[in-house]
Design an enzyme around this catalytic site. Structure first.
Site, PDB file in Angstrom:
ATOM      1  CB  THR A  36      -0.938   0.038   1.230  1.00 24.57           C
ATOM      2  OG1 THR A  36      -0.156   0.014   2.421  1.00 24.57           O
ATOM      3  CG2 THR A  36      -1.899  -1.139   1.222  1.00 24.57           C
ATOM      4  CE  LYS A  92       1.154 -14.070   6.546  1.00 25.45           C
ATOM      5  NZ  LYS A  92       1.420 -14.683   5.217  1.00 25.45           N
ATOM      6  CG  ASN A 100       8.872 -11.586  12.482  1.00 22.79           C
ATOM      7  OD1 ASN A 100       9.033 -12.599  13.163  1.00 22.79           O
ATOM      8  ND2 ASN A 100       8.381 -11.635  11.256  1.00 22.79           N
ATOM      9  CE1 TYR A 146      -5.306  -0.877  10.651  1.00 25.12           C
ATOM     10  CE2 TYR A 146      -7.171   0.300  11.589  1.00 25.12           C
ATOM     11  CZ  TYR A 146      -5.845   0.263  11.214  1.00 25.12           C
ATOM     12  OH  TYR A 146      -5.048   1.375  11.419  1.00 25.12           O
ATOM     13  CE  LYS A 150      -2.659  -0.926  13.259  1.00 23.50           C
ATOM     14  NZ  LYS A 150      -1.205  -0.633  13.147  1.00 23.50           N
TER      15      LYS A 150
END
Length: 328
Positions: A36, A92, A100, A146, A150
């Site tokens: 995006t 993801k 990560n 979404y 979050k």
């Protein structure tokens, strides 16, 4: 020279953060998979010696050689059009990507700031929204990919802070606007301005009585920077508390653009929040921050930016391509 990794660096907020961190004297590693984001947002930084770009997906293992002082994790689709088209990718990056980067922060002993959102409050039953409010979220609705990404992001961040002692910061970002937004990404301001540029009537969903509070990007970046440099580890709302209805805002856009469009009404999307207004008491007290740019000033700067887009750029922003490889 201290080193900072900024993920989602080619996006709207990420690119402005790159500018700010360069200005503050940091060596900036900008990371983005460009699903995006747009390299045009950061191409002016490529000639600089203290800037480098890595084309990488943070849901894969992230390796940064040498020392690293700060991480700003802004990689995520942030508009309804994006996260409804790539829901798995959205989940993801909130889960695997955040894991990560928290692991990287632990390894490097770096401070990490996580970009959360006012969407974690869902369709709020408390107004205005304080950081202590837990939210009213539909976990299985279309926006849940979404919202829950979050919310999980905040949970794992606090777990790393409490269990591993990682220095963490969490910013809850409310509606932000300004230059480098992408037209027609499903958010209110670019949607209205895109319609104004094309001479279309402005589309308001529902009866227009739902409210939003819009913060200009320069103010948002200042708040984020102050939070990063603070010693406060719990979430902080950063946004503009001046509330306006969508109908009133559409009328402001018509006046700003000098067009004669009408306002047309369509059904309200599922789980679209009826109220959105931050309580910024914590930001004022802890960071000494509050927004300075008026909506009138900020909207003029944003409209001036959109007017500079070429016909080809307008076409690209209108028809966003998500290839099959991004649907995994």
């Amino acid at each position: 020279m201290k080193k900072v990794l900024i993920t989602g660096a080619a996006g709207f907020l990420g690119s402005h953060l790159c500018d700010r961190m360069i200005k503050e004297g940091f060596y900036v590693i900008a990371m983005d998979n460009l699903i995006t984001g747009d390299l045009k947002n950061i191409e002016h930084l490529f000639p600089l010696e203290q800037f480098e770009f890595q084309h990488h997906d943070v849901t894969k293992f992230v390796h940064i050689p040498g020392d690293l002082d700060y991480i700003l994790h802004f990689a995520s689709p942030a508009s309804p059009i994006d996260y409804l088209k790539i829901p798995i990718q959205t989940l993801k990056v909130g889960a695997l990507g955040t894991h990560n980067l928290l692991g990287l922060a632990k390894e490097k002993k770096a401070r990490i700031l996580i970009a959360s959102t006012s969407e974690i409050y869902g369709d709020p039953l408390v107004h205005p929204q304080t950081e202590e409010y837990y939210g009213n979220v539909n976990t299985i609705g279309p926006r849940g990919v979404y919202d829950e990404a979050k919310r999980f992001q905040e949970s794992i961040t606090m777990a790393y802070h409490r269990f591993h002692g990682v220095e963490t910061r969490i910013v809850r970002i409310f509606n932000t606007y300004g230059p480098r937004m992408r037209l027609n990404d499903g958010r209110v301001i670019p949607a209205f301005m895109g319609q104004a540029l094309r001479g279309e009537d402005l589309t308001v969903f529902g009866d227009g009585s739902q409210t939003r509070s819009f913060c200009f990007v320069d103010d948002e970046i200042e708040g984020i920077y102050r939070l990063l440099m603070s010693d406060y580890s719990l979430p902080v709302n950063i946004g503009n508390p001046h509330e306006i209805t969508i109908k009133e805002f559409a009328e402001e856009i018509i006046n700003l653009t000098g067009t004669d469009q009408k306002i047309i009404y369509k059904p309200l999307p599922q789980d679209d929040p009826m109220q959105r207004q931050p309580d910024i008491s914590k930001a004022k007290e802890i960071l000494g921050w509050e927004p300075k740019v008026s909506r009138q000033e900020g909207m003029k700067k944003t409209w001036d930016f959109f007017k500079t887009l070429t016909a080809e750029e307008l076409r690209k922003t209108e028809h966003r391509d998500f290839s099959d490889r991004n649907k995994k």
